[in-house]
Design a protein around this motif. Structure first.
Motif, mmCIF file in Angstrom:
data_model
loop_
_atom_site.group_PDB
_atom_site.id
_atom_site.type_symbol
_atom_site.label_atom_id
_atom_site.label_comp_id
_atom_site.label_asym_id
_atom_site.label_seq_id
_atom_site.Cartn_x
_atom_site.Cartn_y
_atom_site.Cartn_z
ATOM 1 N N TYR A 144 11.072 4.323 -4.453
ATOM 2 C CA TYR A 144 9.640 4.060 -4.599
ATOM 3 C C TYR A 144 8.794 4.634 -3.468
ATOM 4 O O TYR A 144 7.652 4.232 -3.287
ATOM 5 C CB TYR A 144 9.412 2.551 -4.731
ATOM 6 N N LYS A 145 9.342 5.597 -2.738
ATOM 7 C CA LYS A 145 8.651 6.137 -1.562
ATOM 8 C C LYS A 145 7.297 6.769 -1.889
ATOM 9 O O LYS A 145 6.428 6.835 -1.035
ATOM 10 C CB LYS A 145 9.546 7.146 -0.844
ATOM 11 N N ASP A 146 7.116 7.212 -3.106
ATOM 12 C CA ASP A 146 5.871 7.893 -3.472
ATOM 13 C C ASP A 146 4.775 6.942 -3.943
ATOM 14 O O ASP A 146 3.675 7.384 -4.250
ATOM 15 C CB ASP A 146 6.149 8.930 -4.559
ATOM 16 N N LEU A 147 5.054 5.655 -3.993
ATOM 17 C CA LEU A 147 4.049 4.685 -4.440
ATOM 18 C C LEU A 147 3.297 4.150 -3.220
ATOM 19 O O LEU A 147 3.805 3.340 -2.462
ATOM 20 C CB LEU A 147 4.712 3.536 -5.210
ATOM 21 N N LYS A 148 2.076 4.640 -3.050
ATOM 22 C CA LYS A 148 1.294 4.271 -1.861
ATOM 23 C C LYS A 148 1.027 2.771 -1.789
ATOM 24 O O LYS A 148 0.791 2.233 -0.714
ATOM 25 C CB LYS A 148 -0.013 5.056 -1.826
ATOM 26 N N GLU A 149 1.133 2.084 -2.926
ATOM 27 C CA GLU A 149 0.910 0.639 -2.929
ATOM 28 C C GLU A 149 1.934 -0.114 -2.082
ATOM 29 O O GLU A 149 1.709 -1.250 -1.683
ATOM 30 C CB GLU A 149 0.940 0.102 -4.369
ATOM 31 N N PHE A 150 3.076 0.511 -1.805
ATOM 32 C CA PHE A 150 4.112 -0.134 -1.010
ATOM 33 C C PHE A 150 4.138 0.328 0.446
ATOM 34 O O PHE A 150 5.047 -0.025 1.192
ATOM 35 C CB PHE A 150 5.493 0.096 -1.637
ATOM 36 N N ALA A 151 3.155 1.103 0.853
ATOM 37 C CA ALA A 151 3.140 1.641 2.215
ATOM 38 C C ALA A 151 3.227 0.530 3.262
ATOM 39 O O ALA A 151 3.944 0.658 4.257
ATOM 40 C CB ALA A 151 1.894 2.495 2.437
ATOM 41 N N GLY A 152 2.521 -0.567 3.050
ATOM 42 C CA GLY A 152 2.566 -1.689 3.992
ATOM 43 C C GLY A 152 3.955 -2.293 4.085
ATOM 44 O O GLY A 152 4.408 -2.681 5.169
ATOM 45 N N LEU A 153 4.637 -2.372 2.975
ATOM 46 C CA LEU A 153 5.996 -2.898 2.956
ATOM 47 C C LEU A 153 6.932 -1.974 3.714
ATOM 48 O O LEU A 153 7.825 -2.440 4.434
ATOM 49 C CB LEU A 153 6.463 -3.027 1.504
ATOM 50 N N PHE A 154 6.734 -0.666 3.561
ATOM 51 C CA PHE A 154 7.565 0.302 4.271
ATOM 52 C C PHE A 154 7.378 0.153 5.782
ATOM 53 O O PHE A 154 8.336 0.293 6.547
ATOM 54 C CB PHE A 154 7.262 1.726 3.824
#
Length: 168
Positions: A144-154
């Motif tokens: 899911y690296k390309d889903l900017k919605e998860f940037a905070g989780l990363f």
């Protein structure tokens, strides 16, 4: 954008006898997808794989008895993974705690399931369980690296990585 090539995902496992040619499989699945107007179902893949000349054929067990046994083993694994234990404080001071009853211990010589608290109380099995969990988290991140919605989780994962002892 166009597809430039194919490979199998990290950790992909196939039955013995499968001919893991990612290029042939990827191209064939793409052909089937186009044939079915952009939508591909497991039923479509299985129907195609039934033909001996399909590049997908070797990925399936065609002996019905063996396939049934494999299916039952998959069901058994699912059953083991689905049990949740409810731990209660004998003095009833603390609230009950729900947790998975079993964890998978991927010992190279004999992968198996072990009661979770026991596995986590032993140094060797604890390390194996935590390595597997970390690997699954990293695989999820790559997926899911390309889903900017998860940037905070990363960002949280990156921060947690600094203190994780049991990375692969």
């Amino acid at each position: 954008m166009r597809i430039g090539g194919y490979e199998f995902s990290e950790g992909a496992r196939f039955q013995s006898g499968a001919h893991p040619n990612a290029k042939a499989v990827g191209e064939h699945l793409e052909l089937l997808r186009k044939q079915f107007k952009g939508e591909l179902t497991p039923q479509d893949v299985l129907a195609d794989a039934r033909h001996d000349n399909s590049p997908l054929h070797s990925f399936f067990e065609w002996d019905d008895g063996a396939a049934a046994e494999q299916h039952r083993l998959a069901q058994a694994r699912g059953l083991i993974r689905s049990v949740v234990a409810i731990y209660v404080d004998e003095e009833r001071v603390k609230p009950a705690v729900r947790t998975k009853m079993f964890v998978h211990v991927n010992e190279p010589s004999a992968p198996h399931y072990r009661e979770a608290s026991h596995a986590m109380s032993q140094t060797k099995t604890r390390k194996l369980v935590l390595q597997r969990a970390w690997g699954e988290l990293q695989a999820w991140r790559r997926r899911y690296k390309d889903l900017k919605e998860f940037a905070g989780l990363f960002d949280v994962i990156d921060e947690a990585e600094k203190s994780i002892k049991y990375k692969n």
